[in-house]
Design a protein around this motif. Structure first.
Motif, PDB file in Angstrom:
ATOM      1  N   UNK A 225       0.741  -1.121   0.136  1.00  0.00           N
ATOM      2  CA  UNK A 225      -0.151  -0.030  -0.116  1.00  0.00           C
ATOM      3  C   UNK A 225       0.676   1.306   0.155  1.00  0.00           C
ATOM      4  N   UNK A 226       1.890   1.155  -0.825  1.00  0.00           N
ATOM      5  CA  UNK A 226       2.844   2.387  -0.917  1.00  0.00           C
ATOM      6  C   UNK A 226       3.751   2.615   0.350  1.00  0.00           C
ATOM      7  N   UNK A 227       3.815   1.728   1.272  1.00  0.00           N
ATOM      8  CA  UNK A 227       4.590   1.767   2.495  1.00  0.00           C
ATOM      9  C   UNK A 227       5.756   0.793   2.252  1.00  0.00           C
ATOM     10  N   UNK A 228       6.903   1.257   2.783  1.00  0.00           N
ATOM     11  CA  UNK A 228       8.269   0.238   2.756  1.00  0.00           C
ATOM     12  C   UNK A 228       8.116  -0.269   3.885  1.00  0.00           C
ATOM     13  N   UNK A 229       8.474  -1.725   3.816  1.00  0.00           N
ATOM     14  CA  UNK A 229       8.688  -2.633   4.994  1.00  0.00           C
ATOM     15  C   UNK A 229      10.090  -2.241   5.814  1.00  0.00           C
ATOM     16  N   UNK A 230       9.874  -1.431   6.693  1.00  0.00           N
ATOM     17  CA  UNK A 230      11.170  -0.920   7.606  1.00  0.00           C
ATOM     18  C   UNK A 230      10.849  -1.019   8.976  1.00  0.00           C
ATOM     19  N   UNK A 231      12.104  -1.558   9.761  1.00  0.00           N
ATOM     20  CA  UNK A 231      11.963  -1.539  11.110  1.00  0.00           C
ATOM     21  C   UNK A 231      13.246  -0.884  11.758  1.00  0.00           C
ATOM     22  N   UNK A 232      13.059  -0.226  12.915  1.00  0.00           N
ATOM     23  CA  UNK A 232      14.286   0.015  13.679  1.00  0.00           C
ATOM     24  C   UNK A 232      14.577  -0.699  14.803  1.00  0.00           C
ATOM     25  N   UNK A 233      15.786  -1.260  14.916  1.00  0.00           N
ATOM     26  CA  UNK A 233      16.075  -2.127  15.957  1.00  0.00           C
ATOM     27  C   UNK A 233      16.822  -1.308  16.948  1.00  0.00           C
ATOM     28  N   UNK A 234      16.535  -1.028  18.172  1.00  0.00           N
ATOM     29  CA  UNK A 234      16.952  -0.312  19.278  1.00  0.00           C
ATOM     30  C   UNK A 234      17.911  -1.231  20.103  1.00  0.00           C
ATOM     31  N   UNK A 235      19.007  -0.925  20.329  1.00  0.00           N
ATOM     32  CA  UNK A 235      20.177  -1.592  21.010  1.00  0.00           C
ATOM     33  C   UNK A 235      20.865  -0.706  21.933  1.00  0.00           C
TER      34      UNK A 235
END
Length: 539
Positions: A383-393
């Motif tokens: 739906x026009x949105x990129x599959x992206x995640x932020x991993x906090x460490x």
């Protein structure tokens, strides 16, 4: 039912069985006596200088969750009980004995007489009550202690040296909890301080060492407690510690820590990774290793985030991770890839390796099915949105960044864009509490499977923002039953629910590896793979 130092009563054998665990403890090096005393007599005196990689910003044992800080602050407080790291048996410490009712709702502790805190005040049942009554007020950093005491109905002073803790429902895990640093006993004066004051100023304990100076992100200094005479029944030396002084220096760079140990500037170092093993083995250094029980290193998903509400996305991430590659490339020799949410050294662990097998093709198929389509560059959109995640460490271990860089590569290979975000160690608990994260990297050490309830129950902290489900039922029930077979069944069920629903992505088991100079003797791991330094000596 009464537990005494030299009596094992069969009536309480089922609960005792809940508390047993097997552990891996190895030592390797070139020559020397592997940090043991050998044939030489132990001698008193001297300073142990220990380099750690980080500072959690808190010197209160009840609020400290980072191993790097627990190493030092644990030395200043004693606990009601101790846990044998080899057998898992709970043994006397500040409590000389205890009674537990048949339902495991009432725990009565009989305290040793003559115990004092470093300010001269005496250990009494009232002090223990004050400690336990204050735990709910600790706030964000006190979640471990709060979980151990969840469901408490009352703590009652029976007489000056007898205290009774009563729970609303059976609480099979509580006896083991009293052996942890999180329920270490502090003086009444310390209990009256705010959680923030205790973190910054430290606490007054009854332990074998006394906090003398804390310089945040630089050092923690402790001195031997004169007149100490109430050590754990596991310790070989009676009375005061051998060492006069402990200095914990914060040295973030793993290579610098290793070089400082080789050159003799420090006597021991934490978090020895694979990159420094070969160099350290060639010198006058012993590498001490012990597998940590509890929740393994992994990716904690914020299940409230829109993309992570999708079960197939979470399951795809589990399949995309090559755990063996990460364990072999980054972590100390002997580190095992995760085969469950719990480490294999935790009681009631079950092997779910087949559910955690590396399968990039399956990961891609799951993402396709979920509607995340790959473009020409391999990245996925929906739906026009990129599959992206932020991993906090957080930099509380030298292996964190290289491990996550491999995770990042592996997830990128199936079309999941990953951004790595580093925060300070002191921000760990507040980040979990706030929910301001997509994914967080971490682990929790404890020698009891109830750590699953502390970490994943929606009725406690619910750090990963799960919805109420049958997982809660299993977690609550395992904490309440004293039937060992039933508890194991419930713990196994909880592990399966966590893995099959991909609420958490297990990656590798934590294996603590320390570098110790061969002039240091009898530096020992406790049941949680932290250290006790009362019996340690230099010579």
């Amino acid at each position: 039912m009464k537990a005494l130092p030299d009596i094992r009563l069969s009536q309480w054998a089922p609960l005792a069985a809940l508390l047993t665990t097997s552990v891996l403890l190895t030592a390797c090096g070139s020559g020397g006596d592997d940090s043991g005393s050998g044939s030489r007599p132990a001698k008193s005196g001297g300073t142990l200088t220990f380099a750690v990689g980080s500072d959690a910003g808190c010197v209160d044992p009840q609020q400290s969750g980072s191993n790097e800080s627990i190493y030092s602050v644990r030395q200043s407080v004693d606990s009601l009980t101790d846990q044998d790291p080899e057998t898992g048996k709970i043994v006397p410490w500040l409590a000389k004995s205890w009674d537990i009712d048949a339902e495991a709702t009432t725990f009565t502790f009989h305290l040793r007489s003559g115990v004092t805190f470093s300010d001269g005040s005496e250990l009494t049942a009232q002090v223990v009550k004050d400690n336990f009554d204050a735990v709910p007020k600790l706030g964000a950093l006190g979640t471990l202690a709060q979980g151990y005491l969840s469901g408490v109905k009352s703590t009652t002073v029976v007489d000056p040296l007898t205290v009774k803790v009563t729970f609303k429902v059976p609480n099979a895990q509580f006896l083991q909890a009293t052996s942890t640093h999180s329920l270490g006993i502090e003086s009444s004066a310390s209990v009256k301080k705010t959680p923030q004051q205790k973190c910054s100023d430290g606490v007054i304990g009854s332990g074998p060492f006394v906090l003398k100076q804390y310089v945040q992100n630089q050092s923690i200094t402790l001195a031997k407690r004169t007149g100490y005479a109430w050590g754990s029944s596991l310790w070989s030396k009676k009375g005061e510690a051998y060492l006069d002084k402990l200095v914990f220096k914060v040295v973030p760079e793993a290579g610098v820590r290793a070089g400082s140990l080789q050159s003799g500037q420090v006597d021991a170092i934490s978090s020895v990774g694979k990159a420094n093993e070969a160099a350290l083995k060639g010198g006058r250094v012993t590498l001490l290793r012990r597998a940590n029980p509890g929740v393994v290193f992994g990716l904690g998903f914020n299940n409230a985030r829109p993309v992570l509400k999708e079960t197939k996305v979470r399951q795809a991430i589990l399949s995309a991770i090559d755990r063996q590659q990460i364990a072999d490339t980054v972590f100390p020799t002997g580190t095992q890839p995760a085969t469950s949410v719990l480490a294999h050294t935790t009681p009631d662990y079950t092997n779910l390796a087949s559910d955690l097998a590396f399968d990039a093709a399956r990961a891609k198929s799951l993402l396709d099915t979920a509607g995340w389509k790959a473009g020409s560059d391999g990245s996925r959109t929906k739906d026009g949105k990129k599959l992206s995640l932020t991993i906090t460490w957080f930099p509380n271990s030298a292996t964190n960044q290289p491990a996550l860089e491999l995770v990042q590569q592996q997830l990128n290979a199936v079309g999941v864009d990953v951004v790595l975000k580093q925060l300070q160690v002191s921000q760990f608990s507040t980040t979990l509490q706030s929910g301001d994260f997509d994914v967080v990297w971490g682990n929790v050490t404890r020698s009891d499977p109830d750590i699953l309830r502390s970490s994943f129950s929606t009725q406690l902290g619910n750090f990963y923002h799960l919805s109420a489900s049958s997982l809660d039922t299993a977690l609550s029930a395992q904490a309440a039953t004293t039937d060992t077979a039933k508890r194991k069944q419930l713990v196994v069920e909880a592990q399966k629910l966590l893995v099959q629903n991909a609420y958490y992505a297990p990656v590798v088991e934590l294996q603590t590896q320390l570098g110790v100079s061969k002039k240091v003797h009898d530096l020992a791991f406790d049941s949680g793979s932290r250290i006790q330094l009362h019996d340690t000596w230099i010579g």
